[in-house]
Design a protein around this motif. Structure first.
Motif, short mmCIF file in Angstrom:
data_model
loop_
_atom_site.label_atom_id
_atom_site.label_comp_id
_atom_site.label_asym_id
_atom_site.label_seq_id
_atom_site.Cartn_x
_atom_site.Cartn_y
_atom_site.Cartn_z
N GLN A 117 2.78 -23.53 41.89
CA GLN A 117 1.47 -24.05 42.31
C GLN A 117 0.71 -22.99 43.11
O GLN A 117 -0.50 -22.84 42.95
CB GLN A 117 1.63 -25.31 43.16
CG GLN A 117 2.05 -26.53 42.39
CD GLN A 117 2.34 -27.70 43.33
OE1 GLN A 117 3.14 -27.59 44.25
NE2 GLN A 117 1.69 -28.82 43.07
N ILE A 118 1.42 -22.29 43.97
CA ILE A 118 0.78 -21.24 44.77
C ILE A 118 0.26 -20.14 43.85
O ILE A 118 -0.88 -19.69 43.99
CB ILE A 118 1.78 -20.67 45.81
CG1 ILE A 118 2.16 -21.76 46.82
CG2 ILE A 118 1.19 -19.44 46.50
CD1 ILE A 118 3.35 -21.41 47.70
N ALA A 119 1.07 -19.73 42.88
CA ALA A 119 0.64 -18.69 41.93
C ALA A 119 -0.61 -19.12 41.18
O ALA A 119 -1.54 -18.32 41.01
CB ALA A 119 1.77 -18.37 40.96
N GLU A 120 -0.66 -20.36 40.76
CA GLU A 120 -1.81 -20.86 40.00
C GLU A 120 -3.06 -20.89 40.88
O GLU A 120 -4.13 -20.48 40.45
CB GLU A 120 -1.51 -22.26 39.45
CG GLU A 120 -2.60 -22.82 38.58
CD GLU A 120 -2.88 -21.99 37.33
OE1 GLU A 120 -4.05 -21.97 36.90
OE2 GLU A 120 -1.96 -21.36 36.77
N LYS A 121 -2.91 -21.35 42.11
CA LYS A 121 -4.06 -21.44 43.02
C LYS A 121 -4.68 -20.07 43.29
O LYS A 121 -5.89 -19.93 43.39
CB LYS A 121 -3.65 -22.09 44.34
CG LYS A 121 -4.79 -22.21 45.35
CD LYS A 121 -4.34 -22.95 46.59
CE LYS A 121 -5.46 -23.20 47.53
NZ LYS A 121 -6.33 -24.30 47.14
N TYR A 122 -3.85 -19.05 43.44
CA TYR A 122 -4.33 -17.72 43.82
C TYR A 122 -4.45 -16.74 42.64
O TYR A 122 -4.72 -15.56 42.85
CB TYR A 122 -3.44 -17.14 44.91
CG TYR A 122 -3.57 -17.92 46.20
CD1 TYR A 122 -4.67 -17.74 47.03
CD2 TYR A 122 -2.63 -18.86 46.56
CE1 TYR A 122 -4.82 -18.48 48.19
CE2 TYR A 122 -2.76 -19.60 47.73
CZ TYR A 122 -3.86 -19.40 48.54
OH TYR A 122 -3.99 -20.14 49.68
N LYS A 123 -4.29 -17.24 41.43
CA LYS A 123 -4.38 -16.40 40.22
C LYS A 123 -5.73 -15.68 40.20
O LYS A 123 -6.78 -16.30 40.35
CB LYS A 123 -4.24 -17.28 38.99
CG LYS A 123 -4.14 -16.54 37.70
CD LYS A 123 -3.90 -17.54 36.58
CE LYS A 123 -3.63 -16.83 35.28
NZ LYS A 123 -3.27 -17.80 34.23
N GLY A 124 -5.68 -14.37 40.05
CA GLY A 124 -6.89 -13.56 39.96
C GLY A 124 -7.55 -13.25 41.29
O GLY A 124 -8.57 -12.57 41.32
N ASP A 125 -6.98 -13.70 42.39
CA ASP A 125 -7.55 -13.45 43.72
C ASP A 125 -6.94 -12.16 44.28
O ASP A 125 -5.79 -12.15 44.71
CB ASP A 125 -7.25 -14.64 44.62
CG ASP A 125 -7.82 -14.50 46.03
OD1 ASP A 125 -8.24 -13.39 46.42
OD2 ASP A 125 -7.84 -15.51 46.75
N ALA A 126 -7.72 -11.09 44.27
CA ALA A 126 -7.22 -9.79 44.72
C ALA A 126 -6.84 -9.77 46.20
O ALA A 126 -6.02 -8.96 46.62
CB ALA A 126 -8.26 -8.70 44.44
N SER A 127 -7.40 -10.67 46.98
CA SER A 127 -7.09 -10.70 48.41
C SER A 127 -5.88 -11.57 48.72
O SER A 127 -5.40 -11.59 49.85
CB SER A 127 -8.29 -11.18 49.22
OG SER A 127 -8.57 -12.54 48.95
N ALA A 128 -5.36 -12.28 47.74
CA ALA A 128 -4.25 -13.21 47.97
C ALA A 128 -2.99 -12.55 48.53
O ALA A 128 -2.40 -13.10 49.46
CB ALA A 128 -3.94 -13.98 46.70
#
Length: 114
Positions: free
Chosen positions: A57-68
């Motif tokens: 779920q964490i991976a999906e939420k932050y997918k594509g977020d370079a600052s994650a």
């Protein structure tokens, strides 16, 4: 609240390595061992919500977020609350930066088993 200098130092120490790069695979066995050793698995599972969200779920939420990667590394180190509900995530001040990088990279990759 942390001072800007400390945040900058922590971010540069955490985000400045190739471990964040998408083309740098993280050894799942290493990441899993680190997560177990630092009690991450007490609140998180790979594929289902426990106390906190699943790693997937964490991976999906932050997918594509370079600052994650940097933001999540700070959250692991300092703890946090409010993103996934009312239960706060405890801080892990004794966890070293390399271990945090390994676990965060693995989580953001979807916590693969291999």
């Amino acid at each position: 609240m942390m001072c800007a200098g400390l945040v900058g130092a922590l971010l540069s120490g955490l985000a400045g390595t190739p471990a964040w790069a998408a083309d740098q695979p993280v050894a799942a066995a290493d990441a899993t061992a680190i997560a177990r050793r630092n009690a991450c698995m007490g609140c998180h599972a790979v594929d289902r919500k426990l106390v906190g969200p699943s790693f997937q779920q964490i991976a999906e939420k932050y997918k594509g977020d370079a600052s994650a990667p940097a933001r999540l590394a700070l959250k692991v180190k300092n703890g946090g609350a409010g993103v996934w509900g009312a239960i706060p995530m405890p801080s892990h001040p004794a966890m070293n930066s390399a271990d945090i990088q390994t676990v965060v990279s693995w989580v953001l990759a979807g916590a693969p088993s291999k």
